[in-house]
Design a protein around this motif. Structure first.
Motif, PDB file in Angstrom:
ATOM      1  N   ASN A 168       0.826  -1.206   0.000  1.00  0.00           N
ATOM      2  CA  ASN A 168       0.000   0.000   0.000  1.00  0.00           C
ATOM      3  C   ASN A 168       0.859   1.255   0.000  1.00  0.00           C
ATOM      4  N   ASP A 169       1.907   1.247   0.813  1.00  0.00           N
ATOM      5  CA  ASP A 169       2.802   2.407   0.872  1.00  0.00           C
ATOM      6  C   ASP A 169       3.494   2.628  -0.466  1.00  0.00           C
ATOM      7  N   ALA A 170       3.922   1.547  -1.112  1.00  0.00           N
ATOM      8  CA  ALA A 170       4.569   1.669  -2.416  1.00  0.00           C
ATOM      9  C   ALA A 170       3.594   2.223  -3.445  1.00  0.00           C
ATOM     10  N   LEU A 171       2.356   1.778  -3.385  1.00  0.00           N
ATOM     11  CA  LEU A 171       1.341   2.282  -4.309  1.00  0.00           C
ATOM     12  C   LEU A 171       1.068   3.759  -4.059  1.00  0.00           C
ATOM     13  N   ARG A 172       0.975   4.146  -2.796  1.00  0.00           N
ATOM     14  CA  ARG A 172       0.769   5.568  -2.464  1.00  0.00           C
ATOM     15  C   ARG A 172       1.911   6.421  -3.006  1.00  0.00           C
ATOM     16  N   LEU A 173       3.137   5.961  -2.809  1.00  0.00           N
ATOM     17  CA  LEU A 173       4.295   6.703  -3.291  1.00  0.00           C
ATOM     18  C   LEU A 173       4.267   6.833  -4.810  1.00  0.00           C
ATOM     19  N   LYS A 174       3.923   5.756  -5.508  1.00  0.00           N
ATOM     20  CA  LYS A 174       3.856   5.783  -6.969  1.00  0.00           C
ATOM     21  C   LYS A 174       2.794   6.774  -7.440  1.00  0.00           C
ATOM     22  N   VAL A 175       1.640   6.766  -6.783  1.00  0.00           N
ATOM     23  CA  VAL A 175       0.573   7.700  -7.156  1.00  0.00           C
ATOM     24  C   VAL A 175       1.029   9.145  -6.945  1.00  0.00           C
ATOM     25  N   ILE A 176       1.659   9.402  -5.801  1.00  0.00           N
ATOM     26  CA  ILE A 176       2.143  10.756  -5.515  1.00  0.00           C
ATOM     27  C   ILE A 176       3.172  11.187  -6.554  1.00  0.00           C
ATOM     28  N   GLN A 177       4.092  10.306  -6.894  1.00  0.00           N
ATOM     29  CA  GLN A 177       5.112  10.639  -7.886  1.00  0.00           C
ATOM     30  C   GLN A 177       4.472  10.942  -9.238  1.00  0.00           C
ATOM     31  N   ASP A 178       3.503  10.131  -9.638  1.00  0.00           N
ATOM     32  CA  ASP A 178       2.829  10.355 -10.918  1.00  0.00           C
ATOM     33  C   ASP A 178       2.082  11.682 -10.934  1.00  0.00           C
ATOM     34  N   VAL A 179       1.403  11.992  -9.848  1.00  0.00           N
ATOM     35  CA  VAL A 179       0.652  13.251  -9.774  1.00  0.00           C
ATOM     36  C   VAL A 179       1.605  14.444  -9.812  1.00  0.00           C
ATOM     37  N   MET A 180       2.736  14.347  -9.129  1.00  0.00           N
ATOM     38  CA  MET A 180       3.691  15.452  -9.099  1.00  0.00           C
ATOM     39  C   MET A 180       4.275  15.753 -10.476  1.00  0.00           C
ATOM     40  N   GLU A 181       4.252  14.792 -11.371  1.00  0.00           N
ATOM     41  CA  GLU A 181       4.817  14.983 -12.703  1.00  0.00           C
ATOM     42  C   GLU A 181       3.802  15.501 -13.725  1.00  0.00           C
ATOM     43  N   LEU A 182       2.529  15.642 -13.340  1.00  0.00           N
ATOM     44  CA  LEU A 182       1.504  16.094 -14.275  1.00  0.00           C
ATOM     45  C   LEU A 182       1.702  17.558 -14.645  1.00  0.00           C
ATOM     46  N   ASP A 183       1.417  17.869 -15.901  1.00  0.00           N
ATOM     47  CA  ASP A 183       1.416  19.280 -16.285  1.00  0.00           C
ATOM     48  C   ASP A 183       0.103  19.910 -15.798  1.00  0.00           C
ATOM     49  N   ASP A 184      -0.026  21.216 -15.936  1.00  0.00           N
ATOM     50  CA  ASP A 184      -1.187  21.919 -15.391  1.00  0.00           C
ATOM     51  C   ASP A 184      -2.506  21.405 -15.959  1.00  0.00           C
ATOM     52  N   ASP A 185      -2.575  21.183 -17.266  1.00  0.00           N
ATOM     53  CA  ASP A 185      -3.820  20.730 -17.886  1.00  0.00           C
ATOM     54  C   ASP A 185      -4.242  19.362 -17.363  1.00  0.00           C
ATOM     55  N   ASN A 186      -3.303  18.425 -17.297  1.00  0.00           N
ATOM     56  CA  ASN A 186      -3.636  17.098 -16.803  1.00  0.00           C
ATOM     57  C   ASN A 186      -3.953  17.110 -15.312  1.00  0.00           C
ATOM     58  N   LEU A 187      -3.327  18.007 -14.566  1.00  0.00           N
ATOM     59  CA  LEU A 187      -3.651  18.140 -13.148  1.00  0.00           C
ATOM     60  C   LEU A 187      -5.091  18.623 -12.984  1.00  0.00           C
ATOM     61  N   ARG A 188      -5.501  19.560 -13.814  1.00  0.00           N
ATOM     62  CA  ARG A 188      -6.897  20.034 -13.763  1.00  0.00           C
ATOM     63  C   ARG A 188      -7.872  18.905 -14.096  1.00  0.00           C
ATOM     64  N   LYS A 189      -7.539  18.101 -15.106  1.00  0.00           N
ATOM     65  CA  LYS A 189      -8.399  16.969 -15.478  1.00  0.00           C
ATOM     66  C   LYS A 189      -8.493  15.973 -14.328  1.00  0.00           C
ATOM     67  N   LEU A 190      -7.363  15.674 -13.722  1.00  0.00           N
ATOM     68  CA  LEU A 190      -7.359  14.759 -12.584  1.00  0.00           C
ATOM     69  C   LEU A 190      -8.196  15.322 -11.444  1.00  0.00           C
ATOM     70  N   HIS A 191      -8.075  16.616 -11.226  1.00  0.00           N
ATOM     71  CA  HIS A 191      -8.845  17.265 -10.166  1.00  0.00           C
ATOM     72  C   HIS A 191     -10.341  17.083 -10.398  1.00  0.00           C
ATOM     73  N   GLU A 192     -10.789  17.268 -11.623  1.00  0.00           N
ATOM     74  CA  GLU A 192     -12.211  17.111 -11.934  1.00  0.00           C
ATOM     75  C   GLU A 192     -12.686  15.692 -11.614  1.00  0.00           C
ATOM     76  N   VAL A 193     -11.898  14.711 -12.036  1.00  0.00           N
ATOM     77  CA  VAL A 193     -12.269  13.317 -11.799  1.00  0.00           C
ATOM     78  C   VAL A 193     -12.255  12.995 -10.303  1.00  0.00           C
ATOM     79  N   MET A 194     -11.194  13.410  -9.626  1.00  0.00           N
ATOM     80  CA  MET A 194     -11.074  13.098  -8.203  1.00  0.00           C
ATOM     81  C   MET A 194     -12.146  13.809  -7.386  1.00  0.00           C
ATOM     82  N   THR A 195     -12.558  14.985  -7.801  1.00  0.00           N
ATOM     83  CA  THR A 195     -13.633  15.683  -7.101  1.00  0.00           C
ATOM     84  C   THR A 195     -14.919  14.887  -7.198  1.00  0.00           C
TER      85      THR A 195
END
Length: 77
Positions: A6-33
């Motif tokens: 679980n910790d490894a998965l959390r770290l991978k998710v955080i790393q992937d999110v940190m690498e998103l550009d602004d547009d993809n971060l906004r898209k992710l935000h919409e979905v996660m909301t």
């Protein structure tokens, strides 16, 4: 799933999110909301504080950019 998995998965998710550009971060935000829909207040608050920074045109940085800058400041590069 073991705790370490679980910790490894959390770290991978955080790393992937940190690498998103602004547009993809906004898209992710919409979905996660839609997914969190205030059922997970911590996630919901983190998402909204992040998107507020983007909407205010505050600078955002990818993890690699931050790490490179830290290496430079520390004299490691």
């Amino acid at each position: 799933m073991k705790s370490s998995d679980n910790d490894a998965l959390r770290l991978k998710v955080i790393q992937d999110v940190m690498e998103l550009d602004d547009d993809n971060l906004r898209k992710l935000h919409e979905v996660m909301t839609l997914v969190s829909n205030k059922h997970n207040p911590v996630l919901y608050d983190l998402l909204h504080s992040s998107v507020e920074e983007l909407e205010e045109n505050l600078p955002t940085y990818a993890t690699k950019e931050v790490m490179d800058e830290m290496d430079s400041v520390m004299g490691w590069k």
